[in-house]
Write an enzyme that holds these catalytic residues in place. Structure first.
Site, PDB file in Angstrom:
ATOM      1  N   GLU A   1       0.833  -1.196   0.000  1.00 48.06           N
ATOM      2  CA  GLU A   1       0.000   0.000   0.000  1.00 48.06           C
ATOM      3  C   GLU A   1       0.869   1.248   0.000  1.00 48.06           C
ATOM      4  O   GLU A   1       1.991   1.230   0.502  1.00 48.06           O
ATOM      5  CB  GLU A   1      -0.923  -0.003   1.224  1.00 48.06           C
ATOM      6  CG  GLU A   1      -1.871  -1.188   1.254  1.00 48.06           C
ATOM      7  CD  GLU A   1      -2.744  -1.229   2.491  1.00 48.06           C
ATOM      8  OE1 GLU A   1      -2.528  -0.395   3.391  1.00 48.06           O
ATOM      9  OE2 GLU A   1      -3.632  -2.086   2.558  1.00 48.06           O
TER      10      GLU A   1
ATOM     11  N   CYS B   1      -1.113   6.526   9.938  1.00 50.59           N
ATOM     12  CA  CYS B   1       0.123   5.916  10.411  1.00 50.59           C
ATOM     13  C   CYS B   1      -0.168   4.663  11.227  1.00 50.59           C
ATOM     14  O   CYS B   1      -0.959   4.674  12.155  1.00 50.59           O
ATOM     15  CB  CYS B   1       0.884   6.926  11.267  1.00 50.59           C
ATOM     16  SG  CYS B   1       2.442   6.315  11.895  1.00 50.59           S
TER      17      CYS B   1
END
Length: 356
Positions: free
Chosen positions: A92, A337
């Site tokens: 990703e 994150c």
């Protein structure tokens, strides 16, 4: 015969490649112009190559990309791509737009073996290192889409899936291309490698590439960091900071280090933790990035609240530590994150299971 993917070759390697074909070095500039400026990947359309060279390139070389299998758009305009490298390997990458810049967060491995307990990717295990071509392809794929929307990539951060400094050669070669004016032409300050603290690799990095360094610290002492970032059991905070000082002093130009600190409720967010962190980093040219924890399935952690994070930040400020607080972006598409899990074949766990 396996064809050479030219996206894996930096300028020096391309020079060697063309010399082996009996060609002059100027062919390197030509091919880089086609790939990185014109975005032409079909050798037959590279009209300034002779017919015989085009035929030879078609036989022994290629310019290939992972397949885009999904593209997701967050409410805050963050974009996430899921790329298929093979049937079982997915990575990703995430684009984060801001007023004055656009940051692309890219992956360096499929999964991650370091098992940081607060990171979704770390919970998935490790499958494989990416090639330089698979790293560079992420930037080209994102560029193609963003250029069509008149957006741009100004910053590249190796903060996606994987530990970049456990895939050194591919990452360094990718950095060569990111900085090369014949390719992407980014400033060294606009490219950042983030590491959990692989000390020997940081020492090599200090000599090999001038890009920026970020350290996933997350704790002010070894006892806590051993639990949050297990690689600390091999490379202690003291060893890590010593390597950081080598990095800071290695370049001819001034360098800085960003220390990342994920804020975990009742784990690492107390006043005592803040004071210890300030004391730890006082002697180093550092900036601290406080990151609200982004939840994922089966996690044991919660994020510190805004008031706690602000208090933590104030303590660091008062003791002379430059500090910023990262705003959570892309959370609704699992692009924030620590949420980059992808679809990972967990060979690490399978291998361990066979051993017991």
């Amino acid at each position: 015969m396996n064809k050479q993917n030219l996206l894996s070759l930096n300028q020096d390697a391309l020079n060697d490649f063309f010399v082996c074909l009996g060609e002059k070095h100027y062919r390197t500039k030509q091919i880089m112009q086609w790939i990185y400026k014109v975005h032409e990947f079909d050798f037959d359309k590279m009209f300034n190559f002779s017919k015989s060279l085009r035929e030879e390139l078609n036989k022994i070389a290629c310019i290939e990309f992972p397949k885009v299998v999904k593209q997701k758009f967050a409410l805050d305009k963050v974009i996430k791509w899921v790329l298929a490298l093979s049937e079982d390997n997915y990575i990703e990458m995430v684009y984060i737009p801001e007023k004055d810049r656009g940051t692309l967060c890219i992956s360096s491995q499929v999964g991650c073996a370091l098992a940081c307990t607060f990171c979704s990717t770390g919970m998935q295990g490790f499958n494989k290192n990416l090639t330089t071509a698979e790293i560079i392809a992420q930037v080209l794929i994102a560029n193609k889409y963003l250029n069509s929307k008149t957006k741009r990539i100004s910053n590249i951060v190796f903060m996606g899936m994987g530990e970049p400094l456990l895939n050194e050669q591919a990452v360094y070669n990718a950095c060569d291309l990111l900085l090369d004016d014949l390719a992407f032409g980014l400033s060294r300050r606009k490219v950042t490698i983030s590491t959990s603290g692989i000390v020997p690799s940081i020492l090599r990095m200090s000599k090999r590439t001038p890009v920026s360094l970020a350290i996933s610290l997350h704790a002010p002492n070894n006892q806590l960091r051993d639990k949050l970032v297990p690689v600390n059991q091999k490379y202690s905070i003291e060893e890590l900071l010593k390597a950081c000082k080598v990095y800071l002093n290695a370049g001819t130009q001034e360098r800085h280090i960003l220390f990342e600190y994920v804020m975990l409720k009742d784990v690492n967010d107390s006043t005592e933790h803040a004071n210890k962190l300030a004391k730890l980093l006082k002697a180093i040219s550092a900036k601290v990035n406080l990151i609200p924890f982004n939840s994922f399935e089966r996690t044991q952690y919660q994020s510190s609240n805004a008031q706690t994070i602000e208090k933590f930040q104030d303590i660091l400020y008062q003791q002379g530590i430059r500090t910023m607080m990262r705003r959570t972006r892309g959370e609704d598409i699992d692009g924030a994150c620590g949420q980059l899990a992808g679809k990972v074949l967990n060979k690490t766990k399978k291998l361990n299971a066979r051993k017991h």
